[in-house]
Design an enzyme around this catalytic site. Structure first.
Site, PDB file in Angstrom:
ATOM      1  CG  ASP A  67      -0.323  -0.515   2.481  1.00 27.22           C
ATOM      2  OD1 ASP A  67       0.913  -0.427   2.600  1.00 27.22           O
ATOM      3  OD2 ASP A  67      -1.040  -1.023   3.351  1.00 27.22           O
ATOM      4  CG  ASN A 136      -8.598  -1.389  12.212  1.00 26.90           C
ATOM      5  OD1 ASN A 136      -7.654  -2.040  11.760  1.00 26.90           O
ATOM      6  ND2 ASN A 136      -9.112  -0.366  11.569  1.00 26.90           N
ATOM      7  CG  HIS A 138      -5.727  -2.178   8.943  1.00 29.86           C
ATOM      8  ND1 HIS A 138      -5.809  -0.832   9.271  1.00 29.86           N
ATOM      9  CD2 HIS A 138      -4.410  -2.482   9.067  1.00 29.86           C
ATOM     10  CE1 HIS A 138      -4.619  -0.376   9.560  1.00 29.86           C
ATOM     11  NE2 HIS A 138      -3.743  -1.355   9.449  1.00 29.86           N
ATOM     12  CD  GLU A 143      -8.636   0.860   7.899  1.00 29.49           C
ATOM     13  OE1 GLU A 143      -8.522  -0.088   8.683  1.00 29.49           O
ATOM     14  OE2 GLU A 143      -8.132   1.982   8.116  1.00 29.49           O
TER      15      GLU A 143
HETATM   16  C1  F6R Z   1       1.567  -1.350   6.083  1.00 27.17           C
HETATM   17  C2  F6R Z   1       0.244  -1.950   6.195  1.00 27.17           C
HETATM   18  C3  F6R Z   1      -0.528  -1.913   7.461  1.00 27.17           C
HETATM   19  C4  F6R Z   1       0.329  -2.197   8.693  1.00 27.17           C
HETATM   20  C5  F6R Z   1      -0.518  -2.159   9.959  1.00 27.17           C
HETATM   21  C6  F6R Z   1       0.309  -2.359  11.194  1.00 27.17           C
HETATM   22  O1  F6R Z   1       2.107  -1.515   4.797  1.00 27.17           O
HETATM   23  O2  F6R Z   1      -0.245  -2.442   5.226  1.00 27.17           O
HETATM   24  O3  F6R Z   1      -1.565  -2.853   7.397  1.00 27.17           O
HETATM   25  O4  F6R Z   1       0.903  -3.465   8.564  1.00 27.17           O
HETATM   26  O5  F6R Z   1      -1.172  -0.930  10.044  1.00 27.17           O
HETATM   27  O6  F6R Z   1       1.177  -1.287  11.333  1.00 27.17           O
HETATM   28  P1  F6R Z   1       2.330  -1.293  12.442  1.00 27.17           P
HETATM   29  O7  F6R Z   1       3.268  -2.384  12.057  1.00 27.17           O
HETATM   30  O8  F6R Z   1       2.951   0.062  12.342  1.00 27.17           O
HETATM   31  O9  F6R Z   1       1.664  -1.556  13.735  1.00 27.17           O
END
Ligand code: F6R
Length: 241
Positions: A67, A136, A138, A143
């Site tokens: 992403d 959450n 995702h 989401e």
């Molecule tokens: C990042 C992504 C997100 C993160 C998630 C956890 O490329 O796709 O899904 O993996 O938000 O983020 P952290 O590791 O910062 O807790």
């Protein structure tokens, strides 16, 4: 599903990196799907160290990232392109032309999304997809919702995600509210998926994803259906299981 339980973040980073290193050693021209955020930073540090030790060769590797924030220029220090260059690509012998991150500044978002999905197919699909998980539930920026979205799309970030990610920005108002993300189809079509999860704030999402109902309200729950899914998680992230 395989679960690798680690004592802490350091061990998680080592074990996660080993899975990727094994993939590269077995198939030097692998297609790797990559993630950003705090969780995989230690994995990348270990991969860089293995490259510097002469063990890992990235010259034939291709990568696609999950992403990118919508509206951020690749030169912005919170863009995911910048993150990947900083934590991995600039430190190993990968050909940058073989690394792709969605373009968050594309003039036509629909075309960008379709082209991204098509590119993943054209290069033969992802061998190993590294992912994190949001508090959450995702995955990528898929989401919680009332349906799963298949292909690459522009997602509206939830209030929880904005709150979680504000630590990277001067204030919450500056966190982009949208992102281009691979869809559930691209993640599920990866031949293997490795999730890294660390810390207490991930424990509920990990529990719901692994043992709860399979539902778009917890996007990570879809991974229960993946035939080759490995979770590498520390004790805190597994504390509710
Ligand atoms: C990042 C992504 C997100 C993160 C998630 C956890 O490329 O796709 O899904 O993996 O938000 O983020 P952290 O590791 O910062 O807790």
């Amino acid at each position: 599903m395989r679960i690798i339980k680690t004592k802490d973040y350091n061990e998680l980073s080592l074990r996660g990196a080993r899975l990727i290193a094994a993939q590269i050693l077995v198939k030097p021209h692998s297609i790797l799907g990559l993630a950003t955020g705090s969780s995989p930073i230690g994995v990348y540090e270990n991969l860089v160290a293995e490259h510097q030790a002469g063990i890992l060769d990235f010259s034939k590797i291709r990568t696609v990232n999950l992403d990118e924030y919508w509206g951020l220029d690749p030169s912005h220090d919170q863009s995911y392109r910048y993150f990947m260059d900083f934590h991995l690509f600039d430190k190993v012998n990968i050909n940058k032309e073989n690394t792709r991150v969605p373009n968050g500044k594309a003039s036509n978002p629909q075309e960008e999304c379709e082209a991204y999905s098509q590119y993943i197919q054209d290069i033969g699909g992802i061998d190993l997809q590294l992912i994190g998980i949001g508090s959450n539930g995702h995955i990528g920026f898929n989401e919680p919702a009332d349906h799963f979205t298949c292909g690459t799309h522009v997602a509206e970030l939830t209030a929880q995600t904005l709150e979680d990610n504000k630590r990277f920005f001067p204030s919450i108002d500056q966190v982009p509210t949208k992102a281009v993300t691979m869809g559930i189809r691209e993640i599920m079509q990866a031949r293997s998926v490795v999730m890294v999860a660390s810390g207490k704030n991930k424990a509920q999402a990990v529990k719901d994803s692994l043992t709860g109902k399979i539902t778009p309200a917890v996007p990570g729950s879809i991974l229960q259906l993946h035939p080759n899914f490995t979770l590498v998680a520390d004790e805190e992230a597994l504390s509710l299981l």
